[in-house]
Design a protein around this motif. Structure first.
Motif, short mmCIF file in Angstrom:
data_model
loop_
_atom_site.label_atom_id
_atom_site.label_comp_id
_atom_site.label_asym_id
_atom_site.label_seq_id
_atom_site.Cartn_x
_atom_site.Cartn_y
_atom_site.Cartn_z
N THR A 118 0.84 -1.19 0.00
CA THR A 118 0.00 0.00 0.00
C THR A 118 0.88 1.25 0.00
O THR A 118 1.97 1.25 0.58
N LEU A 119 0.39 2.28 -0.67
CA LEU A 119 1.06 3.58 -0.69
C LEU A 119 0.10 4.62 -0.15
O LEU A 119 -1.00 4.80 -0.69
N THR A 120 0.48 5.29 0.92
CA THR A 120 -0.33 6.36 1.51
C THR A 120 0.19 7.71 1.05
O THR A 120 1.38 8.01 1.22
N LEU A 121 -0.68 8.50 0.44
CA LEU A 121 -0.31 9.84 0.01
C LEU A 121 -0.72 10.85 1.08
O LEU A 121 -1.85 10.82 1.58
N VAL A 122 0.21 11.73 1.44
CA VAL A 122 -0.03 12.73 2.48
C VAL A 122 0.09 14.12 1.86
O VAL A 122 1.19 14.69 1.81
N PRO A 123 -1.02 14.67 1.36
CA PRO A 123 -0.96 15.99 0.71
C PRO A 123 -0.83 17.11 1.73
O PRO A 123 -1.12 16.93 2.91
N PRO A 124 -0.40 18.28 1.29
CA PRO A 124 -0.28 19.42 2.21
C PRO A 124 -1.65 20.00 2.56
O PRO A 124 -2.62 19.83 1.81
N LYS A 125 -1.70 20.68 3.68
CA LYS A 125 -2.94 21.32 4.11
C LYS A 125 -3.05 22.75 3.60
O LYS A 125 -4.11 23.37 3.72
N THR A 126 -1.95 23.29 3.07
CA THR A 126 -1.94 24.64 2.53
C THR A 126 -1.46 24.60 1.07
O THR A 126 -1.13 23.55 0.54
N SER A 127 -1.41 25.76 0.45
CA SER A 127 -1.01 25.85 -0.95
C SER A 127 0.40 25.29 -1.17
O SER A 127 1.29 25.43 -0.33
N ASP A 128 0.61 24.64 -2.30
CA ASP A 128 1.94 24.10 -2.64
C ASP A 128 2.31 24.52 -4.06
O ASP A 128 2.74 23.72 -4.88
N VAL A 129 2.17 25.81 -4.35
CA VAL A 129 2.46 26.36 -5.67
C VAL A 129 3.89 26.89 -5.71
O VAL A 129 4.33 27.59 -4.81
N GLY A 130 4.61 26.52 -6.76
CA GLY A 130 5.98 26.99 -6.94
C GLY A 130 6.48 26.58 -8.30
O GLY A 130 5.71 26.16 -9.17
N ASP A 131 7.79 26.69 -8.50
CA ASP A 131 8.37 26.42 -9.81
C ASP A 131 8.97 25.02 -9.89
O ASP A 131 9.65 24.57 -8.96
N PHE A 132 8.75 24.34 -11.00
CA PHE A 132 9.43 23.08 -11.30
C PHE A 132 9.22 22.76 -12.78
O PHE A 132 8.27 23.26 -13.41
N ASP A 133 10.10 21.95 -13.31
CA ASP A 133 9.95 21.51 -14.69
C ASP A 133 8.84 20.46 -14.74
O ASP A 133 8.96 19.41 -14.10
N PRO A 134 7.77 20.70 -15.50
CA PRO A 134 6.60 19.80 -15.47
C PRO A 134 6.83 18.47 -16.17
O PRO A 134 5.97 17.58 -16.10
N VAL A 135 7.96 18.31 -16.85
CA VAL A 135 8.29 17.04 -17.50
C VAL A 135 9.38 16.31 -16.73
O VAL A 135 9.23 15.15 -16.34
N ARG A 136 10.49 17.00 -16.47
CA ARG A 136 11.65 16.36 -15.84
C ARG A 136 11.33 15.88 -14.42
O ARG A 136 11.64 14.73 -14.07
N LEU A 137 10.73 16.73 -13.62
CA LEU A 137 10.50 16.36 -12.22
C LEU A 137 9.50 15.22 -12.07
O LEU A 137 9.79 14.23 -11.39
N PRO A 138 8.32 15.29 -12.70
CA PRO A 138 7.39 14.15 -12.58
C PRO A 138 7.97 12.84 -13.09
O PRO A 138 7.71 11.77 -12.50
N GLU A 139 8.76 12.89 -14.17
CA GLU A 139 9.31 11.65 -14.71
C GLU A 139 10.32 11.01 -13.77
O GLU A 139 10.35 9.79 -13.62
N CYS A 140 11.18 11.83 -13.15
CA CYS A 140 12.16 11.22 -12.26
C CYS A 140 11.50 10.73 -10.97
O CYS A 140 11.90 9.70 -10.42
N LEU A 141 10.45 11.41 -10.51
CA LEU A 141 9.69 10.90 -9.35
C LEU A 141 9.00 9.59 -9.72
O LEU A 141 8.98 8.64 -8.92
N ASN A 142 8.46 9.53 -10.93
CA ASN A 142 7.79 8.32 -11.39
C ASN A 142 8.78 7.16 -11.47
O ASN A 142 8.47 6.03 -11.04
N THR A 143 9.97 7.42 -12.01
CA THR A 143 11.00 6.39 -12.09
C THR A 143 11.36 5.87 -10.71
O THR A 143 11.47 4.66 -10.49
N PHE A 144 11.54 6.80 -9.77
CA PHE A 144 11.92 6.41 -8.41
C PHE A 144 10.83 5.58 -7.74
O PHE A 144 11.11 4.51 -7.18
N ILE A 145 9.58 6.02 -7.80
CA ILE A 145 8.51 5.35 -7.06
C ILE A 145 8.17 3.99 -7.68
O ILE A 145 7.94 3.01 -6.96
N LEU A 146 8.16 3.89 -9.01
CA LEU A 146 7.92 2.58 -9.64
C LEU A 146 9.04 1.61 -9.31
O LEU A 146 8.81 0.40 -9.15
#
Length: 232
Positions: A118-146
């Motif tokens: 099981t994987l439990t996701l713990v989202p923030p209770k406040t805003s989490d808006v900021g800068d990141f590359d929308p391709v590079r960052l999600p892909e490396c997180l996806n690689t790590f978690i899979l």
């Protein structure tokens, strides 16, 4: 177990390199030409496989599927290695990190559930808006978690939390039952020792850092500034 320990050592060594721009440049000087030559060899091999399969189309054999899979696995290694050692161009946007987690979360949970985890996701209770590359960052997180879904202990849970802390994005992965970085060695025959260095490389390009603790389970903490400059 020996292989898992060797992969742990490889991952730790490459994390240190991937986190340092000067070391990345040195790695590119050393491996850039080698990776290019290997790419050419792989392309020739792919053409050879295609021609052989075409000439033997009357032969139904599971061998072709196995060869294709092995080719893809080798190609993936060089994809990762080149992503780590080559210059990395970022095109950051300002967005909510939760959008990434909500989009990818179901596939991560499905990958975990395939091994009774099981994987439990713990989202923030406040805003989490900021800068990141929308391709590079999600892909490396996806690689790590899979990768973690594949090599983590069967039946054991994990937790992923994210948010903003002291003007920085913060992402934390906790896997209390993990045995080292690469797993026990018996948990899976498809490890990926380049998943962590790839994550470190992308974080470094974002001006961020990564802290890894694997003495009592596996605990990963990554952070980067809320403002990221585009690569020139």
């Amino acid at each position: 177990m020996v292989q898992a320990m060797q992969e742990d050592d490889l991952a730790r060594s490459l994390i240190g390199v991937a986190s340092s721009p000067s070391k990345v440049r040195a790695l590119h000087d050393i491996l850039g030409g080698f990776c290019h030559q290997c790419r050419n060899t792989l392309n020739s091999l792919k053409l050879s496989l295609y021609l052989t399969k075409r000439d033997a189309s009357h032969v139904a054999s599971p061998l072709w599927g196995d060869l294709d899979q092995r080719y893809k696995e080798v190609e993936l290694v060089f994809d990762r290695l080149q992503a780590i050692c080559r210059p990395l161009t970022l095109t950051p946007i300002r967005a909510s990190l939760s959008l990434v987690m909500e989009e990818r979360g179901p596939s991560w949970m499905k990958a975990m559930a395939a091994r009774n985890r099981t994987l439990t996701l713990v989202p923030p209770k406040t805003s989490d808006v900021g800068d990141f590359d929308p391709v590079r960052l999600p892909e490396c997180l996806n690689t790590f978690i899979l990768w973690r879904a594949e090599v983590g202990e069967f039946g054991q849970p994990a937790q992923l939390g994210w948010g903003i802390y002291e003007d920085q994005f913060l992402v934390e992965w906790d896997e209390p039952s993990a045995v080292g970085i690469g797993g026990s060695g018996a948990s899976s025959d498809r490890s990926d020792p380049l998943a962590l260095p790839l994550l470190a490389r992308v974080l470094s390009a974002h001006g961020g850092t990564m802290t890894l603790n694997s003495h009592d389970g596996l605990h990963l903490r990554v952070s980067w500034p809320l403002t990221v400059r585009p690569s020139l």
